[in-house]
Design a protein around this motif. Sequence first.
Motif, PDB file in Angstrom:
ATOM      1  N   ILE A  39       0.795   8.989  -5.671  1.00  0.00           N
ATOM      2  CA  ILE A  39       0.339   8.402  -4.183  1.00  0.00           C
ATOM      3  C   ILE A  39       1.197   7.294  -3.743  1.00  0.00           C
ATOM      4  O   ILE A  39       1.488   7.090  -2.787  1.00  0.00           O
ATOM      5  N   LEU A  40       1.311   6.250  -5.109  1.00  0.00           N
ATOM      6  CA  LEU A  40       1.758   4.955  -4.615  1.00  0.00           C
ATOM      7  C   LEU A  40       3.262   5.020  -3.900  1.00  0.00           C
ATOM      8  O   LEU A  40       3.092   4.080  -2.755  1.00  0.00           O
ATOM      9  N   PRO A  41       4.391   5.409  -4.461  1.00  0.00           N
ATOM     10  CA  PRO A  41       5.330   5.553  -3.605  1.00  0.00           C
ATOM     11  C   PRO A  41       5.249   6.011  -2.295  1.00  0.00           C
ATOM     12  O   PRO A  41       5.915   5.794  -1.066  1.00  0.00           O
ATOM     13  N   LYS A  42       4.161   6.908  -1.823  1.00  0.00           N
ATOM     14  CA  LYS A  42       4.082   7.470  -0.550  1.00  0.00           C
ATOM     15  C   LYS A  42       3.356   6.456   0.298  1.00  0.00           C
ATOM     16  O   LYS A  42       3.366   6.694   1.648  1.00  0.00           O
ATOM     17  N   PHE A  46      -2.393   7.231   7.241  1.00  0.00           N
ATOM     18  CA  PHE A  46      -3.604   8.052   6.915  1.00  0.00           C
ATOM     19  C   PHE A  46      -4.232   7.338   5.789  1.00  0.00           C
ATOM     20  O   PHE A  46      -5.575   7.092   5.975  1.00  0.00           O
ATOM     21  N   GLY A  47      -3.771   6.576   4.743  1.00  0.00           N
ATOM     22  CA  GLY A  47      -4.220   5.864   3.722  1.00  0.00           C
ATOM     23  C   GLY A  47      -4.968   4.693   4.328  1.00  0.00           C
ATOM     24  O   GLY A  47      -6.140   4.336   3.763  1.00  0.00           O
ATOM     25  N   GLU A  56       4.164  -1.904 -12.976  1.00  0.00           N
ATOM     26  CA  GLU A  56       4.667  -0.564 -13.400  1.00  0.00           C
ATOM     27  C   GLU A  56       3.689   0.472 -13.816  1.00  0.00           C
ATOM     28  O   GLU A  56       3.662   1.681 -13.667  1.00  0.00           O
ATOM     29  N   GLU A  57       2.672  -0.225 -14.745  1.00  0.00           N
ATOM     30  CA  GLU A  57       1.735   0.753 -15.408  1.00  0.00           C
ATOM     31  C   GLU A  57       1.013   1.847 -14.306  1.00  0.00           C
ATOM     32  O   GLU A  57       0.496   2.801 -14.712  1.00  0.00           O
ATOM     33  N   LEU A  58       0.641   1.450 -13.151  1.00  0.00           N
ATOM     34  CA  LEU A  58       0.078   1.890 -12.176  1.00  0.00           C
ATOM     35  C   LEU A  58       0.655   3.206 -11.821  1.00  0.00           C
ATOM     36  O   LEU A  58       0.289   4.147 -11.373  1.00  0.00           O
ATOM     37  N   PHE A  59       1.988   3.178 -11.953  1.00  0.00           N
ATOM     38  CA  PHE A  59       3.021   4.318 -11.523  1.00  0.00           C
ATOM     39  C   PHE A  59       2.922   5.468 -12.405  1.00  0.00           C
ATOM     40  O   PHE A  59       3.366   6.577 -12.176  1.00  0.00           O
TER      41      PHE A  59
END
Length: 196
Positions: free
Chosen positions: A75-78, A6-7, A64-67
């Motif tokens: 969203i990132l882990p998905k 989807f992304g 890491e900061e983005l998480f």
Amino acid sequence: MNLYAFGKGLVKTVLSPLYRFEVIGKENFPKDGGILLCSNHINALDPPVVGMTAPRTVHFMAKEELFNAPILGSILPKVNAFPVKRGMSDREALRTALKILKNGDVVGLFPEGTRSTDGVLKKGLSGAGFFALRGNADVMPCAIIGPYKAFRKVQVVYGEPILMAPFRERKASAEEVTEVIMASIQKILDDYSVNK
């Protein structure tokens, strides 16, 4: 449809009207097996653009900061991204990347470690060579050739895979392999241009 697919579709829908993407060399991308996808880094849009154009699902290593960002962090882990601490040895990120590669999947990273502000390819960090040697994976060099300016062409070029077996057999160093990877990316940058 999973969130990654989807992304990928969403990124294409949003970015394609803004930039004229030209993707070259997708046929070079191995259809299976562990692959370390290494690209130059010139813009914050590089990860979604590489993810959008790569023919296989890419697991990106992201700072890491983005998480910790409110929406992006969830969203990132998905979309198969995993965190890495910058400037230090992050054992958890190392283990995660090696596991993905040994499972026969694709890990995407930007060996320069940070964006190039002038578009000139910087020295690569030895982590790229480490993953290539230890992850039982070959390397797919990629170059993004901009600039990201509205309605201008942006090329994403996939080069010839770099086979790692010969380097493992002669116990090459991570630094040497990283230099080979960066030289391959530089060759793509030299061979292609939006003006050609």
